[in-house]
Design an enzyme around this catalytic site. Sequence first.
Site, short mmCIF file in Angstrom:
data_model
loop_
_atom_site.label_atom_id
_atom_site.label_comp_id
_atom_site.label_asym_id
_atom_site.label_seq_id
_atom_site.Cartn_x
_atom_site.Cartn_y
_atom_site.Cartn_z
N ASP A 364 -5.41 2.38 -9.86
CA ASP A 364 -4.72 2.85 -8.66
C ASP A 364 -4.16 4.25 -8.87
OD1 ASP A 364 -2.63 2.62 -6.29
OD2 ASP A 364 -3.91 0.86 -6.11
N LYS A 474 -10.66 2.71 -3.33
CA LYS A 474 -9.56 2.34 -2.44
C LYS A 474 -9.11 3.62 -1.75
CE LYS A 474 -4.86 0.39 -2.61
NZ LYS A 474 -3.87 -0.23 -3.52
N TRP A 475 -9.27 3.67 -0.43
CA TRP A 475 -9.00 4.89 0.36
C TRP A 475 -7.64 4.73 1.02
CZ3 TRP A 475 -13.18 8.43 2.19
CH2 TRP A 475 -12.69 9.41 3.06
N MET A 477 -3.73 6.09 2.53
CA MET A 477 -3.21 7.08 3.50
C MET A 477 -1.75 6.72 3.73
SD MET A 477 -2.36 8.21 6.59
CE MET A 477 -2.68 9.53 7.69
N SER A 525 -3.49 1.83 4.02
CA SER A 525 -2.55 2.84 4.46
C SER A 525 -1.17 2.25 4.23
CB SER A 525 -2.77 3.17 5.94
OG SER A 525 -1.76 4.05 6.38
N GLY A 526 -0.67 2.43 3.00
CA GLY A 526 0.58 1.76 2.64
C GLY A 526 0.43 0.27 2.99
N ASP A 532 -7.76 -1.44 11.38
CA ASP A 532 -8.35 -1.44 12.71
C ASP A 532 -9.87 -1.49 12.60
OD1 ASP A 532 -9.40 1.40 12.66
OD2 ASP A 532 -7.28 1.80 12.35
N ASP A 546 1.39 -4.01 1.89
CA ASP A 546 2.02 -3.78 0.59
C ASP A 546 2.96 -4.93 0.24
OD1 ASP A 546 0.77 -1.52 -0.27
OD2 ASP A 546 2.35 -0.12 0.31
N GLU A 612 -0.25 -20.51 -16.95
CA GLU A 612 -0.53 -19.68 -15.77
C GLU A 612 -1.91 -19.02 -15.89
OE1 GLU A 612 3.81 -18.20 -14.15
OE2 GLU A 612 3.05 -17.35 -16.02
C1 GLA Z 1 0.23 2.60 -1.18
C2 GLA Z 1 -0.72 1.42 -1.33
C3 GLA Z 1 -0.43 0.71 -2.61
C4 GLA Z 1 -0.59 1.67 -3.76
C5 GLA Z 1 0.30 2.87 -3.57
C6 GLA Z 1 0.02 3.93 -4.61
O1 GLA Z 1 1.51 2.19 -0.96
O2 GLA Z 1 -0.63 0.55 -0.25
O3 GLA Z 1 -1.28 -0.40 -2.76
O4 GLA Z 1 -1.95 2.06 -3.84
O5 GLA Z 1 0.12 3.46 -2.30
O6 GLA Z 1 0.80 5.05 -4.45
#
Ligand code: GLA
Length: 727
Positions: A364, A474-475, A477, A525-526, A532, A546, A612
């Site tokens: 990430d 993973k794109w 925004m 996007s966060g 969409d 998130d 686990e």
């Molecule tokens: C966004 C994404 C998270 C992670 C962070 C990294 O919040 O939704 O999954 O990739 O950015 O900064």
Amino acid sequence: MAIEMKNKVFSLETANTLYQMKVDEYGVLYHLWYGAKTGCCMDYRLDYPDVGFSGNIPEAGNCRTYSLDTLPLEYAASGVSDFRVPAISVTHADGSTALDLRFESARVVEGKYSIEGLPAVYADEKDAQTLEIVLKDVASELRVVLLYGVLAKEDVITRSVRVENRGDQEVVLDRVHSMCLDLPYGDWDWVHFHGRHTMERQVERLPIAHGIQESGSRRGTSSHQQNPTVLLCESDCTEQSGVCIGAALMYSGGFQAQVEKDQMEQVRLVMGIHPDTFAWTLAPGEHFNAPEVILSCSTQGLARLSQQFHHVIRHHVCRGEYQMSKRPVLINNWEATYFDFNEEKIYHIAKQAAELGIDMMVLDDGWFGKRDDDVSGLGDWFVNENKMKGGLKALIDRVNGLGMKFGIWFEPEMVSEDSDLYRAHPEWAIQVPGRAPARSRYQLVLDFSRPEVVDYLYERMSTILRENHIEYVKWDMNRSICDWYTATLPAARQKEMPHRYVLGLYALLERLTSEFPHVLFEGCSGGGGRFDAGMMYYCPQIWCSDDTDAFERTMIQYGTSFFYPISTVGSHVSAVPNHQTGRITSIDTRGVVAMAGSFGYELDLNRLSDEEKQAVAEQVKTYKKHQPLIYDGKYYRLTDPFAGELAAWQWTAQDGSEALVQGVVFRTRPNTLRRCLKLTGLEAGARYRVEGTEAVYTAEALMNGGILLPRTSGDNQPFTYHLVKEA
Ligand code: GLA
């Protein structure tokens, strides 16, 4: 024939629905019907009351019973005697704003139309038809072409609009909605999906009240706060019965959906690009394409409607090699390490994941530029070799050596002020000269309306993808857009920029997804801020939220399921206490909830107990076994988790041969009966065995009497039943 044109009545028939329009004696295009197949022309419902203060069109003379303001219109224009919310408004060269659209021509074309530069539903030529209706303004050479794509088997009708300026003067488009739907009768509710970061797509069902209710986004993205989807349901509509209509806008920028109940108790829905952040100058000879909206109608309740949307998005919107194939179970390092990692730490996580059967390691944020926190580095898409000794290639080789695929994070649309890219090209960041820009997560947005910016990102990303064995992107925004201004447009055309931004985004996605067909692109996007159908044309899965807390996710995923197929919903098991809510749930609960999506992990598995880890290995196996059913089965919501008791959902195989029932009981109450959960959608007359037990029940027993859930102890307890039809 799905489309019939007879005596200026247009009937679009799908397997179970009819959509009907008619041209009247003045050339006005009415909307007659969207609902069950009726086998007749629905114009008998047209009524012409005394129109009071609603004006007449000139040809109607002094007739007091003809007004555009009271008739059901197919595509309402503003400025000439329909005073309800319009689908289109324009400003002519002389500053006037009247637009009076009348029928000019219509034709049927085999196959489904596509839209230049914009995502759109696609289908084989034999499986779809297109109806084009041309409307013309009475006093100018402006034409509005209404496009209807009919996917009969899918019970889907798509709509789009092309505005053509065939005159010799400029026209400014102030609003061009993608659809307008007038429903003259009925008692309707509307459902919209609101929320915030880490709490997307909360469900709100409201009676449609007099006046205008609205959802939308002015954020430059479709947004966490409102999703570009709306349901209209008759007030008695439930999951299993009743009439409902869904509209999903295939657009990733700002949008508006308005529902209005007028003076005659009629309902109108319009939906399209948000007019507050839009205007478009059409020079003579130019045309403008509005994004597409996907419409579907069910007369058998919401579950059926959702299944129709799931099918059309999975089969006719998503594309690429991962559209239908199995998706890798992934592990992402974000919640495991945040920015604090190096190549050894990542390898260590990957190694443990590989041992438990996980297929792919996703690296990430933080592998590039000077990026040790979220203040700097965005835009510098060069590997940070201080952090990643040996570069990406060395790490990827080691990860591949474990038998795992490798994926990576980008946030292509952003730039940090503390970055080499910003220092070299401050003019590429969106900001108004002479005005300090609003920062959000310390970052600015790149001006994707400039082709050279899109070209630069293409060069950077394609180089990295070409030089490294990367199988997933993973794109991301991570902010809303404001301070709109681009040096590339004159003052009078600045409001074109938000849409030009989206066109630039789609252009880059199109180039990269077609050049790298083996790469799985996941949108983000966060979390679900740009969840969409437009993004799904490029990304067959999108990180749903998130918020990875299992309890909260039951609600987020419930709301998401009304329109979007389960295969599009990125969903991970993360650590406890959960990083967003502090809540502790068991590894089993987290597993059950994350399985209702494109499954993965987001924690350091090395920190789990042996028990686990064993559970993780089992989950991965279970998920892989059920993935075809989860992706292609008919999905049912069995409860409303917002009611606060339990969340439960079910998939039934298309041929009825098996079903998977999963869920979470939120609270345990003392000294009480166990809960009995009614199932649905099983094959009538069939008998089902509960896998792993000797219990066999008839479908009728399970659907009418229910299944007895386990006795629980503690909160947020999961359950799973795999039902297999007896031969
Ligand atoms: C966004 C994404 C998270 C992670 C962070 C990294 O919040 O939704 O999954 O990739 O950015 O900064």
